[in-house]
Design an enzyme around this catalytic site. Sequence first.
Site, PDB file in Angstrom:
ATOM      1  N   LYS A  22       0.752  -1.252  -0.079  1.00 33.33           N
ATOM      2  CA  LYS A  22       0.040   0.200  -0.028  1.00 33.33           C
ATOM      3  C   LYS A  22       0.921   1.267   0.029  1.00 33.33           C
ATOM      4  O   LYS A  22       0.430   2.135  -0.931  1.00 33.33           O
ATOM      5  CB  LYS A  22      -0.878   0.097   1.446  1.00 33.33           C
ATOM      6  CG  LYS A  22      -1.732   1.407   1.369  1.00 33.33           C
ATOM      7  CD  LYS A  22      -2.367   1.413   2.676  1.00 33.33           C
ATOM      8  CE  LYS A  22      -1.173   1.688   3.995  1.00 33.33           C
ATOM      9  NZ  LYS A  22      -1.392   3.153   4.401  1.00 33.33           N
ATOM     10  N   ASN A  23       1.833   1.213   0.876  1.00 31.51           N
ATOM     11  CA  ASN A  23       2.612   2.439   0.956  1.00 31.51           C
ATOM     12  C   ASN A  23       3.327   2.873  -0.330  1.00 31.51           C
ATOM     13  O   ASN A  23       3.778   4.031  -0.451  1.00 31.51           O
ATOM     14  CB  ASN A  23       3.611   2.482   2.329  1.00 31.51           C
ATOM     15  CG  ASN A  23       2.929   2.683   3.417  1.00 31.51           C
ATOM     16  OD1 ASN A  23       1.443   3.115   3.334  1.00 31.51           O
ATOM     17  ND2 ASN A  23       3.122   2.417   4.639  1.00 31.51           N
ATOM     18  N   CYS A 117      -2.616  13.091  13.363  1.00 29.44           N
ATOM     19  CA  CYS A 117      -3.246  11.762  13.122  1.00 29.44           C
ATOM     20  C   CYS A 117      -3.545  10.988  14.351  1.00 29.44           C
ATOM     21  O   CYS A 117      -2.779  11.301  15.056  1.00 29.44           O
ATOM     22  CB  CYS A 117      -3.037  10.934  11.589  1.00 29.44           C
ATOM     23  SG  CYS A 117      -1.494  10.081  12.099  1.00 29.44           S
ATOM     24  N   ARG A 122       2.224  14.966  13.192  1.00 26.76           N
ATOM     25  CA  ARG A 122       3.169  14.287  12.181  1.00 26.76           C
ATOM     26  C   ARG A 122       3.644  15.549  11.075  1.00 26.76           C
ATOM     27  O   ARG A 122       3.121  15.776  10.069  1.00 26.76           O
ATOM     28  CB  ARG A 122       2.544  13.302  11.127  1.00 26.76           C
ATOM     29  CG  ARG A 122       2.407  11.945  11.923  1.00 26.76           C
ATOM     30  CD  ARG A 122       1.647  10.978  11.348  1.00 26.76           C
ATOM     31  NE  ARG A 122       2.202  10.361  10.333  1.00 26.76           N
ATOM     32  CZ  ARG A 122       1.704   9.189   9.632  1.00 26.76           C
ATOM     33  NH1 ARG A 122       0.507   8.836   9.891  1.00 26.76           N
ATOM     34  NH2 ARG A 122       2.327   8.468   8.643  1.00 26.76           N
ATOM     35  N   PRO A 123       4.773  16.233  11.635  1.00 25.84           N
ATOM     36  CA  PRO A 123       5.209  17.506  10.951  1.00 25.84           C
ATOM     37  C   PRO A 123       5.669  17.033   9.461  1.00 25.84           C
ATOM     38  O   PRO A 123       6.079  15.847   9.413  1.00 25.84           O
ATOM     39  CB  PRO A 123       6.213  17.814  11.714  1.00 25.84           C
ATOM     40  CG  PRO A 123       6.501  16.671  12.759  1.00 25.84           C
ATOM     41  CD  PRO A 123       5.466  15.993  12.769  1.00 25.84           C
ATOM     42  N   ASP A 305       4.810   0.012  12.124  1.00 26.66           N
ATOM     43  CA  ASP A 305       3.783  -0.607  11.594  1.00 26.66           C
ATOM     44  C   ASP A 305       3.573  -1.895  11.901  1.00 26.66           C
ATOM     45  O   ASP A 305       2.474  -2.483  11.869  1.00 26.66           O
ATOM     46  CB  ASP A 305       3.536  -0.323  10.164  1.00 26.66           C
ATOM     47  CG  ASP A 305       3.638   1.124   9.507  1.00 26.66           C
ATOM     48  OD1 ASP A 305       3.288   2.177  10.426  1.00 26.66           O
ATOM     49  OD2 ASP A 305       3.274   1.227   8.284  1.00 26.66           O
ATOM     50  N   ILE A 327       9.185   5.931  16.846  1.00 30.27           N
ATOM     51  CA  ILE A 327       8.865   6.751  15.697  1.00 30.27           C
ATOM     52  C   ILE A 327       7.556   7.732  15.861  1.00 30.27           C
ATOM     53  O   ILE A 327       7.865   8.930  15.559  1.00 30.27           O
ATOM     54  CB  ILE A 327       8.723   5.784  14.426  1.00 30.27           C
ATOM     55  CG1 ILE A 327       9.715   4.659  14.390  1.00 30.27           C
ATOM     56  CG2 ILE A 327       8.417   6.637  13.125  1.00 30.27           C
ATOM     57  CD1 ILE A 327      11.131   5.228  13.576  1.00 30.27           C
ATOM     58  N   ARG A 397      -8.501   0.504   5.359  1.00 27.56           N
ATOM     59  CA  ARG A 397      -7.781   1.397   4.436  1.00 27.56           C
ATOM     60  C   ARG A 397      -6.359   0.678   3.867  1.00 27.56           C
ATOM     61  O   ARG A 397      -5.638   1.216   2.997  1.00 27.56           O
ATOM     62  CB  ARG A 397      -7.144   2.760   5.497  1.00 27.56           C
ATOM     63  CG  ARG A 397      -8.031   3.383   5.957  1.00 27.56           C
ATOM     64  CD  ARG A 397      -7.637   4.415   6.969  1.00 27.56           C
ATOM     65  NE  ARG A 397      -6.335   5.244   6.443  1.00 27.56           N
ATOM     66  CZ  ARG A 397      -5.606   6.081   6.776  1.00 27.56           C
ATOM     67  NH1 ARG A 397      -6.035   6.590   7.995  1.00 27.56           N
ATOM     68  NH2 ARG A 397      -4.696   6.722   6.256  1.00 27.56           N
TER      69      ARG A 397
END
Length: 430
Positions: A22-23, A117, A122-123, A305, A327, A397
């Site tokens: 997906k990513n 989120c 998340r800059p 993840d 992270i 998602r």
Amino acid sequence: MDKYVIKGGNPLVGEVEIGGAKNAALAILTAAIMTDEPVTVDNIPDVSDINVLLEAISVIGATVERIDRHTARINGVTIGSVSVDYAYIKKIRASYYLLGALLGKYKRAEVPLPGGCNIGSRPIDQHLKGFRALGATVEIKNGNIVTSAERLHGAHIFMDMVSVGATINIMMAAALAEGNTIIENAAREPHVVDVANFLNCMGANIKGAGTDVIRIRGVQQLHRTSYTIVPDMIEAGTYMFAAAATKGDVLIKEIIPKHLEAMTAKLQEIGCEVEEFDDAIRVCAKTRLGKTQVKTLPYPGFPTDMQPQMSVVLSLANGTSIVTESIFENRFKYADELMRMGANVKIEGNTAIIDGVSQLTGARISAPDLRAGAALVIAGLAAEGITVVDDIVYIQRGYEDFAGKLRNLGAEIEQVREEREIMKFRLRVG
Ligand code: UD1
């Protein structure tokens, strides 16, 4: 709202095929608009994040044809706007890849600033720093990032931290800049490599992806290509940990075992049998697993993840484990839900101290985000009794046919909408 209803207790046994990452697909489908020629992309996962991204691309004017469930043909020649609507960035942060793609191709882009989120603030300062280094002006106006340049030029960019998104975004813009760009302290994730390979297939000149120094020689334009997305290491890892948590025996197919090494090593350390083949991996857990310590890190470290899935496995292990999230700041939101299932988890800052219990019990719980949602499904599969997981939109998602693939492995899981369907399920499974 759809939910999963699960009767736990069955070890997962059998084979599962993993889809495209997906990513990687989010970035590659965006990069596909950087040429005015048609691009065909295969092995796209059929998940909602991808479908939203394809819609965002078509709304700015690109031609998007879905050839089949996993293949799309994209042509950026018809693009009529470099401005992206907030509705898309709100649904998928990764639509910020349109910044790099549009800036590279048209030398201007306007994309809403993504907010925080569920997994924390998340800059995107590193993305913007990179665009500025390439000669673009970047301003925040009315909640939008507005970036433009007369011309983009190569630059030597040091990333302050390892960022997958910033590495990819800068790589896309630099592919069409004049001259040479060097990105130092670049992310090394397999999907960074996949995006670089894809851009190279379109005529870009990118070397070093997969190491922490990426060198890009800008080209004037990109051209047509066909490309197959790399397998999804996180989907694969999720099934590996589902096999471990349920004391199952699962062959995970269509993968690149090398990408899974951090997970394989941890599973072996806690007592799982893991057998590697050319493009498959078998995970077999025969006895109760043991404790460990794990810290999430950029690739090739243990992926953030996979942190929630790992914690679920450790919540059933023998002994006290320590899981450190380095992270994202807010990635233990599932802990309260897991505790409702009988787990013994204590969160201290960015660390979870997990005292393994011998059994979880089913409960009604909610998915707080994509990966934590998948982890809670794993908990439900391992638990005694019925678990209902609400808010599965998060899970959809990123996981294609999650319930179907788990059912093929022997899980009793169904996607339902109405409360009365939960009652029916209860009656049926006894
Ligand atoms: C990507 C993945 C996500 C994964 C994450 C880390 C996609 C679409 N998403 O997210 O699933 O969890 O990598 O492997 O590929 N940071 C900054 N400034 C920046 C950019 C990042 O401070 O400009 C920080 C972040 O807050 C975070 C860390 O750097 O603490 C890593 O973030 P990053 O690698 O950029 O994650 P994403 O690309 O957003």
